[in-house]
Design a protein around this motif. Structure first.
Motif, PDB file in Angstrom:
ATOM      1  N   THR A   1       9.638   7.919 -13.080  1.00  0.00           N
ATOM      2  CA  THR A   1       9.992   8.711 -14.254  1.00  0.00           C
ATOM      3  C   THR A   1      10.495   7.756 -15.335  1.00  0.00           C
ATOM      4  N   GLY A   2      10.779   8.284 -16.512  1.00  0.00           N
ATOM      5  CA  GLY A   2      11.222   7.443 -17.611  1.00  0.00           C
ATOM      6  C   GLY A   2      12.638   7.745 -18.043  1.00  0.00           C
TER       7      GLY A   2
ATOM      8  N   GLU B   1       0.807  -1.222   0.000  1.00  0.00           N
ATOM      9  CA  GLU B   1       0.000   0.000   0.000  1.00  0.00           C
ATOM     10  C   GLU B   1       0.841   1.273   0.000  1.00  0.00           C
ATOM     11  N   VAL B   2       2.082   1.172  -0.465  1.00  0.00           N
ATOM     12  CA  VAL B   2       2.917   2.358  -0.633  1.00  0.00           C
ATOM     13  C   VAL B   2       2.462   3.096  -1.889  1.00  0.00           C
ATOM     14  N   GLU B   3       2.297   4.408  -1.772  1.00  0.00           N
ATOM     15  CA  GLU B   3       1.817   5.237  -2.877  1.00  0.00           C
ATOM     16  C   GLU B   3       2.983   5.769  -3.703  1.00  0.00           C
ATOM     17  N   TYR B   4       2.870   5.649  -5.033  1.00  0.00           N
ATOM     18  CA  TYR B   4       3.873   6.167  -5.963  1.00  0.00           C
ATOM     19  C   TYR B   4       3.224   7.186  -6.892  1.00  0.00           C
ATOM     20  N   LEU B   5       3.885   8.315  -7.084  1.00  0.00           N
ATOM     21  CA  LEU B   5       3.445   9.305  -8.069  1.00  0.00           C
ATOM     22  C   LEU B   5       3.924   8.853  -9.445  1.00  0.00           C
ATOM     23  N   ASP B   6       3.004   8.731 -10.384  1.00  0.00           N
ATOM     24  CA  ASP B   6       3.328   8.180 -11.700  1.00  0.00           C
ATOM     25  C   ASP B   6       3.531   9.311 -12.706  1.00  0.00           C
ATOM     26  N   LEU B   7       4.786   9.637 -12.977  1.00  0.00           N
ATOM     27  CA  LEU B   7       5.111  10.641 -13.986  1.00  0.00           C
ATOM     28  C   LEU B   7       5.619  10.003 -15.273  1.00  0.00           C
ATOM     29  N   TYR B   8       5.324   8.724 -15.438  1.00  0.00           N
ATOM     30  CA  TYR B   8       5.747   8.014 -16.649  1.00  0.00           C
ATOM     31  C   TYR B   8       4.587   7.341 -17.377  1.00  0.00           C
ATOM     32  N   GLY B   9       3.523   7.055 -16.654  1.00  0.00           N
ATOM     33  CA  GLY B   9       2.325   6.536 -17.294  1.00  0.00           C
ATOM     34  C   GLY B   9       2.518   5.252 -18.065  1.00  0.00           C
ATOM     35  N   GLY B  10       3.496   4.431 -17.630  1.00  0.00           N
ATOM     36  CA  GLY B  10       3.728   3.172 -18.338  1.00  0.00           C
ATOM     37  C   GLY B  10       4.049   3.403 -19.801  1.00  0.00           C
ATOM     38  N   HIS B  11       5.084   4.206 -20.104  1.00  0.00           N
ATOM     39  CA  HIS B  11       5.478   4.565 -21.477  1.00  0.00           C
ATOM     40  C   HIS B  11       4.433   5.460 -22.157  1.00  0.00           C
ATOM     41  N   ALA B  12       3.852   6.414 -21.431  1.00  0.00           N
ATOM     42  CA  ALA B  12       2.886   7.377 -21.999  1.00  0.00           C
ATOM     43  C   ALA B  12       1.554   6.724 -22.370  1.00  0.00           C
ATOM     44  N   VAL B  13       1.275   5.587 -21.783  1.00  0.00           N
ATOM     45  CA  VAL B  13       0.037   4.872 -22.076  1.00  0.00           C
ATOM     46  C   VAL B  13      -1.150   5.431 -21.283  1.00  0.00           C
ATOM     47  N   ILE B  14      -0.918   5.767 -20.033  1.00  0.00           N
ATOM     48  CA  ILE B  14      -2.018   6.216 -19.171  1.00  0.00           C
ATOM     49  C   ILE B  14      -2.306   7.679 -19.473  1.00  0.00           C
ATOM     50  N   SER B  15      -3.368   7.912 -20.223  1.00  0.00           N
ATOM     51  CA  SER B  15      -3.687   9.260 -20.689  1.00  0.00           C
ATOM     52  C   SER B  15      -4.705   9.961 -19.793  1.00  0.00           C
TER      53      SER B  15
ATOM     54  N   ARG C   1      21.486  10.579 -20.277  1.00  0.00           N
ATOM     55  CA  ARG C   1      21.519  11.760 -19.417  1.00  0.00           C
ATOM     56  C   ARG C   1      20.153  12.435 -19.317  1.00  0.00           C
ATOM     57  N   LEU C   2      19.124  11.765 -19.822  1.00  0.00           N
ATOM     58  CA  LEU C   2      17.805  12.380 -19.938  1.00  0.00           C
ATOM     59  C   LEU C   2      16.763  11.642 -19.107  1.00  0.00           C
ATOM     60  N   ILE C   3      15.972  12.399 -18.341  1.00  0.00           N
ATOM     61  CA  ILE C   3      14.772  11.884 -17.692  1.00  0.00           C
ATOM     62  C   ILE C   3      13.578  12.234 -18.570  1.00  0.00           C
ATOM     63  N   ARG C   4      12.740  11.250 -18.851  1.00  0.00           N
ATOM     64  CA  ARG C   4      11.509  11.511 -19.607  1.00  0.00           C
ATOM     65  C   ARG C   4      10.332  11.629 -18.650  1.00  0.00           C
ATOM     66  N   ILE C   5       9.537  12.666 -18.854  1.00  0.00           N
ATOM     67  CA  ILE C   5       8.335  12.908 -18.062  1.00  0.00           C
ATOM     68  C   ILE C   5       7.134  12.713 -18.984  1.00  0.00           C
ATOM     69  N   LEU C   6       6.324  11.690 -18.713  1.00  0.00           N
ATOM     70  CA  LEU C   6       5.182  11.319 -19.560  1.00  0.00           C
ATOM     71  C   LEU C   6       3.970  10.995 -18.678  1.00  0.00           C
TER      72      LEU C   6
ATOM     73  N   LYS D   1      -0.422   4.470 -28.010  1.00  0.00           N
ATOM     74  CA  LYS D   1      -0.191   4.410 -26.576  1.00  0.00           C
ATOM     75  C   LYS D   1      -1.291   5.019 -25.709  1.00  0.00           C
ATOM     76  N   GLY D   2      -1.601   6.298 -25.885  1.00  0.00           N
ATOM     77  CA  GLY D   2      -2.607   6.926 -25.035  1.00  0.00           C
ATOM     78  C   GLY D   2      -4.027   6.608 -25.425  1.00  0.00           C
ATOM     79  N   MET D   3      -4.191   5.824 -26.465  1.00  0.00           N
ATOM     80  CA  MET D   3      -5.483   5.602 -27.095  1.00  0.00           C
ATOM     81  C   MET D   3      -6.460   4.807 -26.222  1.00  0.00           C
TER      82      MET D   3
END
Length: 379
Positions: free
Chosen positions: A341-342, A27-41, A348-353, A237-239
């Protein structure tokens, strides 16, 4: 039976999700800034989405494409209405790779040609022609390498002109915002000249909107920032907000023929119910407007952090580039601050999706954690 070990896995086990958050077995809460490869729209377990899928599966989950399916027509009409792509026709499939595969196949059928032009750092999927057009030799098997693909640098207009004038290129496939490659973009001049060159050389322009589509860029499609008219637009993905669905939008000048394209599961009743629910939610909750508002806020905060050397992308498809590799930083964000994050091929890059439902408070939570992590990295 063990699973075939092809994924390096984080030691996190999500078991449920609500909007911007997922929860593990403790039951640990995670903030999702990746959306499973931009899937969760539209956010995890959106109530309208859950209701639509539940109602549909209680009646009919699947039947083949040999029968009438009004949900496909409803989905197509909704995409046309919200995207502004008037007159395009929809072919439904199951994934982004399959969408690009069908796009390339259609281009080859219609032009009678077989070579493809793609671009450095591009990613188009892992199936036969799609992976051959992907700039990553490590995932291209010899059977894929039989495809005829020429990979050019972004913004190389002269290179595109030279290749297209050879007369054997069926398609130019490109991402208007590169995803896996690291959020690079071509210039407006480049995109618009490539479109003109395609039109002059009987070559299809394929807009790979698998990751950048469905509002993520701040417009419904990322190509809409430019004066271009793709022959084919691939989506996925987001469809479906997590339900497997993909498709291609096909320009009205392209005539269909029975048997040209086909699929067993594509456009099934459950997938279409999911797809319609996503579009209804995007419209009713003004999520594209939210993308632009939150993107502006996110970028304004990112600009205040000196360790961030470059901010890439558009909308809620954002890359934060540092002058060091970010693998350990991302692990700290997951394990110590419970934020997903992604990554990208650019180490050297963090992806935010994130889901398009993100709020400013979530942005603040991320940057507070990032600043804390950066202190430990500097030490």
């Amino acid at each position: 039976m063990p699973l075939f070990d092809v994924y390096p896995l984080y030691n996190v086990t999500p078991v449920s999700g609500v909007d911007m958050h997922v929860y593990d077995e403790k039951e640990v809460e995670y903030l999702d800034l990746y959306g499973g490869h931009a899937v969760i729209s539209i956010g995890h377990s959106h109530p309208s989405y859950v209701k639509a899928i539940t109602n549909q599966v209680s009646k009919l989950g699947f039947y083949s494409n040999a029968i009438q399916n009004p949900l496909q027509v409803e989905l197509a009409d909704k995409i046309e209405s919200l995207s502004g792509c008037k007159g395009y026709e929809l072919f439904l499939c199951n994934s982004g790779a399959e969408a690009n595969e069908n796009a390339l196949k259609l281009a080859s059928f219609k032009t009678g040609k077989s070579r493809v032009v793609a671009f450095k750092n591009g990613f188009h999927g892992r199936t036969s022609a799609a992976v051959a057009a992907t700039d990553n030799p490590n995932i291209i098997a010899p059977i894929n390498a039989q495809q005829k693909v020429t990979i050019l640098p972004l913004n190389d207009v002269e290179g595109v002109k030279k290749e297209l004038e050879k007369g054997d290129v069926c398609a130019v496939i490109l991402e208007f915002i590169q995803g896996v490659g690291g959020l690079d973009q071509g210039t407006a001049e480049f995109f618009e000249q490539v479109d003109a060159l395609c039109k002059a050389n009987n070559t299809y322009l394929i807009a790979d909107e698998v990751q950048s589509g469905y509002g993520r860029s701040g417009k419904f499609f990322a190509f809409q920032y430019y004066n271009v008219t793709p022959e084919v637009i691939s989506i996925a993905k987001g469809m479906g907000n997590g339900f497997p669905i993909g498709g291609i939008l096909i320009h009205p000048n392209i005539e269909a023929k029975y048997g040209m394209l086909g699929t067993t599961f594509g456009g099934n009743h459950l997938a279409c119910a999911a797809g319609v629910a996503v579009l209804n939610t995007i419209e009713e909750e003004n999520l594209i407007a939210n993308v632009n508002e939150i993107s502006e806020y996110f970028i304004s905060v990112a600009k205040t952090i000196p360790q961030i050397k470059n901010i890439k992308g558009r909308g809620l498809m954002i890359g934060l580039e540092f002058d060091f590799e970010v693998g350990e930083l991302r692990k700290k964000l997951i394990y110590e601050y419970h934020i997903f994050t992604g990554g990208a091929s650019n180490k050297r890059l963090i992806r935010i999706l994130p889901p398009l439902t993100i709020k400013k408070s979530h942005v603040d939570q991320f940057f507070k954690a990032l600043n804390e992590v950066l202190k430990t990295v500097e030490k």
